[in-house]
Motif scaffolding. Structure first.
Motif, PDB file in Angstrom:
ATOM      1  N   VAL A 166       5.578   4.667   4.454  1.00 26.29           N
ATOM      2  CA  VAL A 166       4.828   4.176   3.296  1.00 26.29           C
ATOM      3  C   VAL A 166       5.740   4.032   2.083  1.00 26.29           C
ATOM      4  N   LEU A 167       6.589   5.018   1.862  1.00 27.07           N
ATOM      5  CA  LEU A 167       7.523   4.954   0.737  1.00 27.07           C
ATOM      6  C   LEU A 167       8.431   3.733   0.841  1.00 27.07           C
TER       7      LEU A 167
ATOM      8  N   LYS B 237       1.480  -6.078 -15.227  1.00 23.67           N
ATOM      9  CA  LYS B 237       1.992  -6.150 -13.855  1.00 23.67           C
ATOM     10  C   LYS B 237       2.490  -4.759 -13.481  1.00 23.67           C
ATOM     11  N   THR B 238       1.779  -4.098 -12.624  1.00 29.56           N
ATOM     12  CA  THR B 238       2.083  -2.698 -12.302  1.00 29.56           C
ATOM     13  C   THR B 238       3.347  -2.560 -11.464  1.00 29.56           C
ATOM     14  N   ARG B 239       4.131  -1.535 -11.769  1.00 33.11           N
ATOM     15  CA  ARG B 239       5.325  -1.211 -10.999  1.00 33.11           C
ATOM     16  C   ARG B 239       5.312   0.250 -10.549  1.00 33.11           C
TER      17      ARG B 239
ATOM     18  N   ASP C 280       9.989  -1.516  -1.074  1.00 31.91           N
ATOM     19  CA  ASP C 280      10.360  -2.910  -0.819  1.00 31.91           C
ATOM     20  C   ASP C 280       9.489  -3.875  -1.619  1.00 31.91           C
ATOM     21  N   MET C 281       8.314  -3.410  -2.047  1.00 30.34           N
ATOM     22  CA  MET C 281       7.445  -4.234  -2.888  1.00 30.34           C
ATOM     23  C   MET C 281       7.778  -4.079  -4.376  1.00 30.34           C
TER      24      MET C 281
ATOM     25  N   SER D 247      -1.400   0.079   8.796  1.00 32.59           N
ATOM     26  CA  SER D 247      -0.152  -0.644   9.050  1.00 32.59           C
ATOM     27  C   SER D 247       0.515  -1.045   7.751  1.00 32.59           C
ATOM     28  N   ASN D 248       1.783  -1.444   7.863  1.00 34.67           N
ATOM     29  CA  ASN D 248       2.508  -1.928   6.688  1.00 34.67           C
ATOM     30  C   ASN D 248       1.838  -3.164   6.090  1.00 34.67           C
ATOM     31  N   ASP D 249       1.344  -4.050   6.949  1.00 38.84           N
ATOM     32  CA  ASP D 249       0.678  -5.258   6.448  1.00 38.84           C
ATOM     33  C   ASP D 249      -0.571  -4.899   5.650  1.00 38.84           C
ATOM     34  N   TRP D 250      -1.318  -3.925   6.128  1.00 40.25           N
ATOM     35  CA  TRP D 250      -2.523  -3.485   5.408  1.00 40.25           C
ATOM     36  C   TRP D 250      -2.137  -2.916   4.052  1.00 40.25           C
ATOM     37  N   ILE D 251      -1.092  -2.092   4.020  1.00 40.08           N
ATOM     38  CA  ILE D 251      -0.636  -1.505   2.764  1.00 40.08           C
ATOM     39  C   ILE D 251      -0.243  -2.597   1.775  1.00 40.08           C
ATOM     40  N   ARG D 252       0.555  -3.547   2.246  1.00 42.31           N
ATOM     41  CA  ARG D 252       1.003  -4.629   1.366  1.00 42.31           C
ATOM     42  C   ARG D 252      -0.183  -5.428   0.833  1.00 42.31           C
ATOM     43  N   SER D 253      -1.159  -5.687   1.693  1.00 41.58           N
ATOM     44  CA  SER D 253      -2.340  -6.440   1.276  1.00 41.58           C
ATOM     45  C   SER D 253      -3.133  -5.692   0.215  1.00 41.58           C
TER      46      SER D 253
END
Length: 250
Positions: free
Chosen positions: A161-162, A146-148, A167-168, A124-130
């Protein structure tokens, strides 16, 4: 009565039009078209850049072990390659902090390789963000970077995913030339594959995990061969500044 009928008809028309607009908006949003309509392209992964300069970016993924990475760093130093990009996983950075710091101290660029080495499209998107947040914090705690930039585990992604990574604040980096060093096909095969496929603006995929047992042996010939072809080495970020990215979504 005629006035009331006209008012009701007008209201129905407005409701119908609003419904159509809503469905169109949903459709365009799901297909990434809203960004295009307002003059922005949907986020994409970067494979190479269009440039007339003979420059390439050597990139190394690391997620396991402490034997190969120092060997790769030794080769780069001996060959005078001061520009390269390393994508580090969060757990590896925490476990092998001294090597991660050495990569930073030698001036190489650091990007994220996520945390758990799972395909992002399966979560899920939440898992990816975490996961990305955990990796970002781990890399920052150890290196102060700080990685970008991010290379997703296994290079796995889709439009969803992209969008989530964009968005992050992340740019997804893929590759145009895959050395296939992760298959351990032989030093000659790795070298030949890179030297015959590399083009100006290329992003070259290599690994510095211990599962890849021939990378350090192939790397000197790769560096020498690319230089003989007139190539110079830059970081991924420098490559992206060179020209408009040529990207694609698979």
């Amino acid at each position: 009565m005629f006035i009331i009928w006209r008012a009701r008809t007008l209201t129905q028309i407005i409701i119908a039009a609003a419904t159509i607009v809503l469905f169109m908006a949903i459709f365009y949003w799901q297909n990434g078209a809203i960004a295009t309509l307002v003059g922005q392209q949907p986020p994409s992964a970067i494979y190479k850049v269009d440039t007339n300069r003979r420059i390439v970016a050597l990139t190394f993924d690391i997620s396991w072990g402490d034997q190969m990475a120092p060997k790769v760093l030794h080769v780069l130093k001996n060959k005078g390659v001061t520009k390269a990009t390393f994508f580090l996983s969060g757990p590896w950075t925490l476990q092998k902090s001294e090597i991660a710091k050495q990569i930073r101290d030698m001036g190489y660029e650091i990007g994220s390789h996520g945390y758990k080495h799972d395909n992002f499209t399966e979560h899920s998107n939440d898992w990816i963000r975490s996961q990305v947040t955990k990796a970002e914090q781990a890399i920052y705690d150890v290196t102060g970077v700080k990685t970008r930039l991010i290379r997703t585990p296994n290079g796995d992604f889709d439009k969803r995913v992209l969008r989530t990574l964009h968005d992050m604040g992340y740019t997804v980096i893929q590759w145009h030339t895959d050395s296939l060093d992760w298959k351990n096909p032989g030093v000659g095969a790795i070298t030949q594959r890179v030297l015959t496929r590399a083009v100006p603006g290329d992003i070259i995929l290599l690994h510095a995990s211990d599962t890849c047992k021939q990378t350090d042996q192939a790397l000197p010939a790769i560096i020498d061969g690319l230089r003989q072809k007139g190539f110079e080495f830059v970081t991924v970020s420098e490559l992206l500044q060179e020209a408009s990215p040529k990207s694609k979504l698979e």
